[in-house]
Design a protein around this motif. Structure first.
Motif, short mmCIF file in Angstrom:
data_model
loop_
_atom_site.label_atom_id
_atom_site.label_comp_id
_atom_site.label_asym_id
_atom_site.label_seq_id
_atom_site.Cartn_x
_atom_site.Cartn_y
_atom_site.Cartn_z
N UNK A 54 0.62 -5.49 1.65
CA UNK A 54 1.41 -4.13 1.74
C UNK A 54 1.84 -3.73 0.37
N UNK A 55 1.26 -2.60 -0.10
CA UNK A 55 1.54 -2.23 -1.73
C UNK A 55 2.40 -0.94 -1.96
N UNK A 56 3.25 -1.00 -2.64
CA UNK A 56 4.04 0.22 -2.92
C UNK A 56 3.43 1.08 -3.89
N UNK A 57 3.24 2.24 -3.59
CA UNK A 57 2.39 3.28 -4.30
C UNK A 57 3.54 4.17 -5.03
N UNK A 58 3.60 4.17 -6.15
CA UNK A 58 4.74 5.35 -6.94
C UNK A 58 3.75 6.72 -7.26
N UNK A 59 2.41 6.34 -7.54
CA UNK A 59 1.84 7.61 -7.91
C UNK A 59 1.75 8.71 -6.72
N UNK A 117 -5.85 -6.14 -17.78
CA UNK A 117 -7.10 -5.21 -18.46
C UNK A 117 -7.44 -3.93 -17.50
N UNK A 118 -8.16 -4.52 -16.14
CA UNK A 118 -8.62 -3.31 -15.71
C UNK A 118 -7.83 -2.44 -14.68
N UNK A 119 -6.71 -3.17 -14.21
CA UNK A 119 -5.55 -2.73 -13.78
C UNK A 119 -6.14 -1.83 -12.17
N UNK A 120 -7.08 -2.24 -11.51
CA UNK A 120 -7.58 -1.87 -10.38
C UNK A 120 -6.64 -1.84 -9.09
N UNK A 121 -5.71 -3.01 -9.21
CA UNK A 121 -4.81 -3.07 -8.09
C UNK A 121 -3.35 -2.65 -8.36
N UNK A 122 -3.21 -2.12 -9.66
CA UNK A 122 -1.74 -2.08 -9.97
C UNK A 122 -1.26 -0.56 -10.15
N UNK A 123 0.02 -0.35 -10.30
CA UNK A 123 0.37 1.21 -10.62
C UNK A 123 0.49 1.08 -12.09
N UNK A 124 0.25 2.45 -12.72
CA UNK A 124 0.26 2.57 -14.14
C UNK A 124 1.54 2.12 -14.74
N UNK A 125 1.76 1.65 -15.88
CA UNK A 125 2.98 1.12 -16.54
C UNK A 125 3.86 2.41 -16.81
N UNK A 126 3.14 3.59 -17.24
CA UNK A 126 3.91 4.74 -17.48
C UNK A 126 4.93 5.21 -16.38
N UNK A 127 4.58 4.77 -15.26
CA UNK A 127 5.50 5.21 -13.86
C UNK A 127 6.35 4.38 -13.71
N UNK A 137 1.13 -12.56 4.12
CA UNK A 137 1.52 -13.41 5.65
C UNK A 137 2.89 -13.23 5.77
N UNK A 138 3.56 -13.27 4.80
CA UNK A 138 5.21 -12.90 5.31
C UNK A 138 5.58 -11.44 5.21
N UNK A 139 4.70 -10.67 5.11
CA UNK A 139 4.80 -9.20 5.43
C UNK A 139 5.79 -8.44 4.13
N UNK A 140 5.68 -9.27 2.98
CA UNK A 140 6.38 -8.66 1.90
C UNK A 140 5.84 -7.69 1.15
N UNK A 141 6.31 -6.33 1.12
CA UNK A 141 5.90 -5.22 0.14
C UNK A 141 5.70 -5.81 -1.16
N UNK A 142 4.56 -5.51 -1.98
CA UNK A 142 4.33 -5.59 -3.22
C UNK A 142 4.38 -4.41 -4.13
N UNK A 143 5.25 -4.52 -5.32
CA UNK A 143 5.16 -3.53 -6.17
C UNK A 143 4.33 -3.96 -7.56
N UNK A 175 14.09 5.24 -6.64
CA UNK A 175 13.10 5.77 -5.55
C UNK A 175 12.87 4.83 -4.52
N UNK A 176 12.95 3.46 -4.88
CA UNK A 176 12.57 2.54 -3.77
C UNK A 176 13.90 2.78 -2.66
N UNK A 177 15.07 2.50 -3.18
CA UNK A 177 16.22 2.68 -2.17
C UNK A 177 16.24 3.82 -1.35
N UNK A 178 15.79 5.07 -2.02
CA UNK A 178 15.73 6.40 -1.41
C UNK A 178 14.59 6.48 -0.51
N UNK A 179 13.58 5.47 -0.42
CA UNK A 179 12.12 5.63 0.32
C UNK A 179 11.45 6.71 -0.12
N UNK A 180 11.33 6.85 -1.46
CA UNK A 180 10.44 7.90 -2.03
C UNK A 180 9.36 7.14 -2.64
#
Length: 309
Positions: free
Chosen positions: A273-278, A92-102, A79-85, A112-117
């Protein structure tokens, strides 16, 4: 993206998640970024303090944990419009998360985030309130509750397993009455969670829709339905004289529903809003991996898929 003020939530009572949160905080503070950090868990909710303590705009929320940690963050930050990494550290399942390896080389992640990649994926949220009074002009008598997965109306008791009788109304029209363990009103994101366990349909998170699924109904004709995202959904508990029926948001207890009250559910005005690194994110790959889809017992080659003829 500017990184001037960042939230870091780590999984409560998990040493690895906390250690990574502290490491990230030191790196970001060295970049002149203000960091607000705290644990998130069943008994720990840092978000009201985070939001009240923020001295300026919050650029990013870093959530280190599993799906439950991400759900809690979404309920307060969408509701605050804050993006989530969200990164799977201790999940365990990690359906909503980015892999730890990244995320292991976290300093490169900040670059990457500062350069919008990166990519941003928006996921529909639900909001719900308790109403009473005249149904044409109802009065809201509760806070607004948010859910990324689902709203669930079901009874709960310490000493017994009560069933419920629930009337479902969509856009002012009665759809059905259900007798059973409860009713799920889910987003496409939630269609792979509790709704899937209740034999509901799986809906791609790239679309907006509301999935309504009865839980263990005492009727073989009671079926899940998918309705437009702009629909107004009301759930009326009937024949509950002992205040058993409750509203749950993403598995967390929101409030009890008194006789004469009902739950109004609709699509929230703002998505999560989710940040996708993959670089090659695939929902179907996630289904195959997380749900362990094996397909047929015998696997056949498809020599025509890559044929140029």
């Amino acid at each position: 993206m500017d990184l001037k003020q960042v939230l870091i939530a780590h999984k409560a009572n998990h040493s690895e998640s906390k250690a990574w949160a502290e490491k990230c905080a030191l790196q970001l503070e060295a970049m002149n970024c203000k960091v607000l950090m705290g644990p998130s868990g069943f008994k720990d909710n840092p978000y009201p303090v985070f939001l009240a303590s923020a001295s300026e705009k919050i650029d990013l929320a870093i959530v280190l944990g599993g799906d439950g940690t991400v759900l809690a963050a979404s309920r307060y930050l969408a509701a605050e419009g804050i993006p989530i990494l969200a990164v799977n550290v201790g999940g365990h399942l990690g359906f909503l998360t980015e892999p730890f390896e990244l995320f292991q080389d976290s300093e490169k992640v900040w670059e990457r985030i500062k350069s919008d990649r990166y990519a941003v994926q928006e996921r529909m949220m639900l909001e719900a309130r308790i109403y009473e009074g005249d149904r044409i002009q109802p009065e809201a008598v509760s806070d607004c509750f948010y859910a990324l997965n689902e709203m669930c109306v079901k009874p709960a008791s310490i000493d017994r397993m009560p069933t419920s009788i629930l009337e479902l109304e969509v856009d002012g029209e009665v759809v059905d009455q259900y007798q059973g363990d409860g009713l799920l009103v889910a987003t496409p994101t939630g269609s792979t969670c509790y709704t899937a366990s209740a034999n509901g349909p799986i809906v791609h998170p790239g679309m907006n829709a509301i999935v309504i699924t009865p839980i263990c109904p005492l009727s073989l004709s009671s079926r899940p339905i998918v309705i437009p995202p702009g629909s107004s959904v009301n759930v009326w508990p009937l024949e509950d004289k002992d205040l058993y029926t409750k509203l749950w948001a993403d598995g967390s207890l929101s409030t009890s529903i008194w006789p004469g009250q009902w739950v109004g559910v609709r699509m929230a005005s703002r998505p999560a809003r989710f940040i996708i690194l993959r670089e090659n994110y695939s929902f179907y790959e996630t289904l195959r991996d997380k749900l362990q889809w094996a397909g047929a017992r015998f696997h056949y080659s498809n020599n025509h898929r890559n044929s140029r003829n």
